[in-house]
Structure formats: C-alpha cells, structure tokens
Design an enzyme around this catalytic site. Sequence first.
Site, PDB file in Angstrom:
ATOM      1  N   HIS A 255      10.273   5.895  53.344  1.00 15.22           N
ATOM      2  CA  HIS A 255       9.654   5.490  52.003  1.00 15.22           C
ATOM      3  C   HIS A 255       8.545   6.652  51.793  1.00 15.22           C
ATOM      4  O   HIS A 255       8.164   6.484  50.838  1.00 15.22           O
ATOM      5  CB  HIS A 255       8.047   4.306  52.596  1.00 15.22           C
ATOM      6  CG  HIS A 255       7.524   3.589  51.553  1.00 15.22           C
ATOM      7  ND1 HIS A 255       7.548   2.548  51.001  1.00 15.22           N
ATOM      8  CD2 HIS A 255       6.308   4.015  51.254  1.00 15.22           C
ATOM      9  CE1 HIS A 255       6.959   2.602  49.479  1.00 15.22           C
ATOM     10  NE2 HIS A 255       6.027   3.055  50.313  1.00 15.22           N
ATOM     11  N   GLU A 256       7.467   7.277  52.839  1.00 13.83           N
ATOM     12  CA  GLU A 256       6.658   8.554  52.265  1.00 13.83           C
ATOM     13  C   GLU A 256       7.641   9.297  51.967  1.00 13.83           C
ATOM     14  O   GLU A 256       7.445  10.167  50.691  1.00 13.83           O
ATOM     15  CB  GLU A 256       5.765   8.929  53.452  1.00 13.83           C
ATOM     16  CG  GLU A 256       5.515   7.770  53.872  1.00 13.83           C
ATOM     17  CD  GLU A 256       4.665   7.116  53.029  1.00 13.83           C
ATOM     18  OE1 GLU A 256       3.978   7.407  51.938  1.00 13.83           O
ATOM     19  OE2 GLU A 256       3.986   5.556  52.607  1.00 13.83           O
ATOM     20  N   HIS A 259       7.925   8.729  48.270  1.00 16.77           N
ATOM     21  CA  HIS A 259       7.498   9.900  47.529  1.00 16.77           C
ATOM     22  C   HIS A 259       6.863  11.321  47.631  1.00 16.77           C
ATOM     23  O   HIS A 259       7.003  11.641  46.620  1.00 16.77           O
ATOM     24  CB  HIS A 259       5.821   8.657  48.427  1.00 16.77           C
ATOM     25  CG  HIS A 259       5.455   7.768  47.711  1.00 16.77           C
ATOM     26  ND1 HIS A 259       5.409   7.029  46.232  1.00 16.77           N
ATOM     27  CD2 HIS A 259       5.241   6.569  49.147  1.00 16.77           C
ATOM     28  CE1 HIS A 259       5.542   6.106  46.795  1.00 16.77           C
ATOM     29  NE2 HIS A 259       4.697   5.859  47.919  1.00 16.77           N
ATOM     30  N   GLU A 285       6.541   4.311  43.082  1.00 15.76           N
ATOM     31  CA  GLU A 285       7.187   3.075  44.410  1.00 15.76           C
ATOM     32  C   GLU A 285       8.326   3.141  44.442  1.00 15.76           C
ATOM     33  O   GLU A 285       8.742   2.980  45.354  1.00 15.76           O
ATOM     34  CB  GLU A 285       6.161   2.374  44.222  1.00 15.76           C
ATOM     35  CG  GLU A 285       6.032   1.147  45.141  1.00 15.76           C
ATOM     36  CD  GLU A 285       5.502   1.588  46.840  1.00 15.76           C
ATOM     37  OE1 GLU A 285       5.555   1.665  47.081  1.00 15.76           O
ATOM     38  OE2 GLU A 285       4.411   2.811  46.509  1.00 15.76           O
TER      39      GLU A 285
END
Length: 490
Positions: A255-256, A259, A285
């Site tokens: 997930h990170e 980003h 996001e």
Amino acid sequence: MSAYDDLMTFQRETEALAQIAGRLGWDQETMMPRGASEQRGEEMAAIETVLHQRRTDPRIGDWLAAAMPADGVAEAHLREIRRTYERTCKVPARLAAEIARVTSVAQGVWAEARASEAFDAFAPTLARVVALRQEEADALAAGGERYDALLQDYEPGATAASIGAMFDAMRPRLVALRAAILGSGRGPAGLRGTFDEGGQLRLSAELAQAFGYDMAHGRIDKAVHPFSSGSGLDVRITTRTNPEDPFNCFYSTIHEVGHAAYEQGVDRAFLLTPLGRGVSMGVHESQSRIYENQIGRSRAFTGHLFDRMRAVFGDFGVADADAFYATVNRVHPGFIRTEADEVHYNLHVLMRFDLERALIDGDLAVADLPGAWNDRFAADFGQAVDKPSNGCLQDVHWSVGLFGYFPTYTLGNVYAGCLHAALRRDVPDLDARLAMGDTTAATTWLRDRVQRHGARHLPEDTIRAATGSDPSVGPLLDYLESKFGALYGL
C-alpha cells in the site's frame, strides 16, 4: 529574469523547506526519542512560521499578476501557486504556527492514550485540535461550509455534498454485498501460527522492490501507523509487523509503495516545484489501493506470494494457492480500518466522514465522540467496540488535525476501480505476468498514465485522461461484486 522565473526560483526554495518539515514529521514517527515531543512541537511551529511567511509574501501576488505562462506546464504551476497563496493568505500566521505546534505534540499524547486505552487523557488535546481547525476553516470558508474549506487541502474541487452523494450511492450495494457474503455460510480460515519478524521484513522489502520501489531513493522503517513521506529523490515508507498476521506487514508495505511510487514516478523536471507531487490524496490513494488490492490481492499475484511465503516460512497450514487466495481475501467484520477487507473498508471510511464532518461543524462534541463512534460501529458492523484502541483512538489522523482526509480513502478506491478497468482493457495478459511476480506491466502503465504527471492536471481530469472516462463508482462496485461473488458463491 521574468516575473515567472523569479516566482519559480522563490517557489523552489519554499518547496525545499516544506520537504525539510516533512522530514521532521517522518523522524517523529520513526526515530525521535519519546521525550522530545515538546521540543519537536516548537521546531515544527518555527518552520511553519517561516513557510507561512514565504507562502504569503506580497511579491507572490505581484509575480502572479505579471507572469506570462509560456505553456501548459507554466499555467499549471501558476494555478497551484495561486491556489496556495490565496488560501494561505486567509490564515493568520499565529494560527498556522499554533496548529503546527499543537498537532505535533498531540501526536504523542494520542499515542500514549491509545497505548493506555484512555480516551479521557486525549480528549482535551483533541478538543484543542478541533477548535484550531474550526478557526482555520472559518478563516477559509468565508461563510461557506467549514468542512468544504478543509477538504480542499486534500481533494481540490471536491465538496462534502458531492462526496456525500457518492457515498450514499455506494452504501446500498456495499451493505447488500456484505450481508450476502456473511450469510453465504462460507468462511475461509485465517492464518494460524507465528511468523517471525525478520522473515516478514525481508519478504516485505522484496515485495516493495517487486512493485517498483526505488531503494536508492527511499528506505523502509517501522511505525505504529504505516505511512509514506517525501517526494522526488527522497521518498520513505514505513510498515509494521505482527507475529500472527504477516499480511498486515506485506499489504501495508505494498500500500505504501503505491504512494511512494507515485512520488518517485513524477517527472523529474517537476522536482521541487508545485507539480512535483501527487495532485490530491484521492488520486494518491488510488495508487496505493490498486497496488494493494486489484494487483496485490489478485488470484494471479497471490499465487506468487503463496510460493514466496512457503519459501520463507515453510508450511504454514494453507493447502494450496486457491485456498491462499481465499484466505488473503477473507471477509470478516473487524474493528481496525487498516486491517479491513475490501468489502468492509469503505464502510469504515463512510463512518469517519460523517463523524469528522459533525465534529468540524460543531454538531458533535469531542466528549461525545466515543459514544457516537461506538453506536455507529454497532449499527454498521454489528459489533460492540471493546476498547478505545479498537474504536475512536485507532487512527492517527485526528490527532494531527487531518480533518477532510478520510473521505479521500474511499474516493481513492473509486478512482482505483476506474483505473483497474482501463488497465485490464489495455494489458490483456496482465494475469500471466502477475502469476510470475512481475508487476512491471501494471506499474509501468500507472506511471505513464498517472504518476509522471504529478499535479499537472486537476484530480478528476487526471483520472479522466488516464482511463478515457469520467470517474464513477460503477467500476469499483462491479469489481467487488464480481470478485467476492465468485469467492463466496453468490
């Protein structure tokens, strides 16, 4: 030099100082001694004062009036500088510095309260944060809705009404899907056993690089709440470990990385300019969620992850890749947003949106927040909250004043649904590649269509240009119903 050149030279220095402020925030979450929070608050207030002075420098107004943009990039630079200048000029320097100081200290107060399950210990600090953000919103709103004013910091152009309408359109299908799944009689088991931290972190780093994270311009550390920080040539991420739940580590990392890949993928020509970062938190996001879910939790990629986990941890009690795919995507009610499955996740966000909007509008007192949270959670999830860390103390966002941030999580899911449909259309052999652990086709497509443009285009225009269609909730809901309908025999 022209007015435009003078403005961009000045802006470059401001952007560099903002990166330093961000690095102080990263350090506070990862390396800073626990006893340093009060001093760090003063440091953050000092640098915010300098940034506020620069962002409201009267020369910016003169340069903006005189600047003659030569192309679309210059026009976008001026658009972003003007928006920041006009917003910042409305907020008194005293208030900006006080917000920076209080929210820096509040982060430590929240962490201690969360660890000791003591909302009352945090409530006075949260009330101060809310009051400061209300004051800021009043300065920005000019008679309009407070929440709309704060929302612009995270999703320019969005309104509480437009987001509320989107959420209202989503809720019935989400609730119906949740009910059908929980009533299906199917329930794949979760993982059992323990998974050592060293193995989790090694595989986490491998996954980060498999998804395109450039370790020469980044690093991975541990934090209570995983996050990504920085832009350009220094983009850092954090993850966390749980000996009983390695998915928390692996999917937090992926997930990170989504980003971080956005920030690392921005055209280097935009480095230290207003365009040299993601255009909004919703678009940001969309990258983290498509990396984590549509790619990382796909049947093709989980087959690869199953093999890698067996290589690192040995036999961990899951029979085969199909059973592993079901386990990775197991739908179950839970208290924690960051650990929620794809079906429940947006219900967590919808609840937070309503609560924080009420806090900022003054319709909900901080003292009443735990009761309001617990009542809403019982209604939406059918569970009674057992402790504050599983309830209104679980997220860091309110302690640091990020009111208006939460709805961008679901907006990002909506955008990710649109991007995923277009990605599948344009890369028909995607699953064959993912089954080998090769995400390059997907990450290259996303870098070309979204990431390299940074803040060049407005949020909805970014998604529209990438997909060829207007953003809508349909692709996300269709994807969820198709995926989980197949998994649960609906």
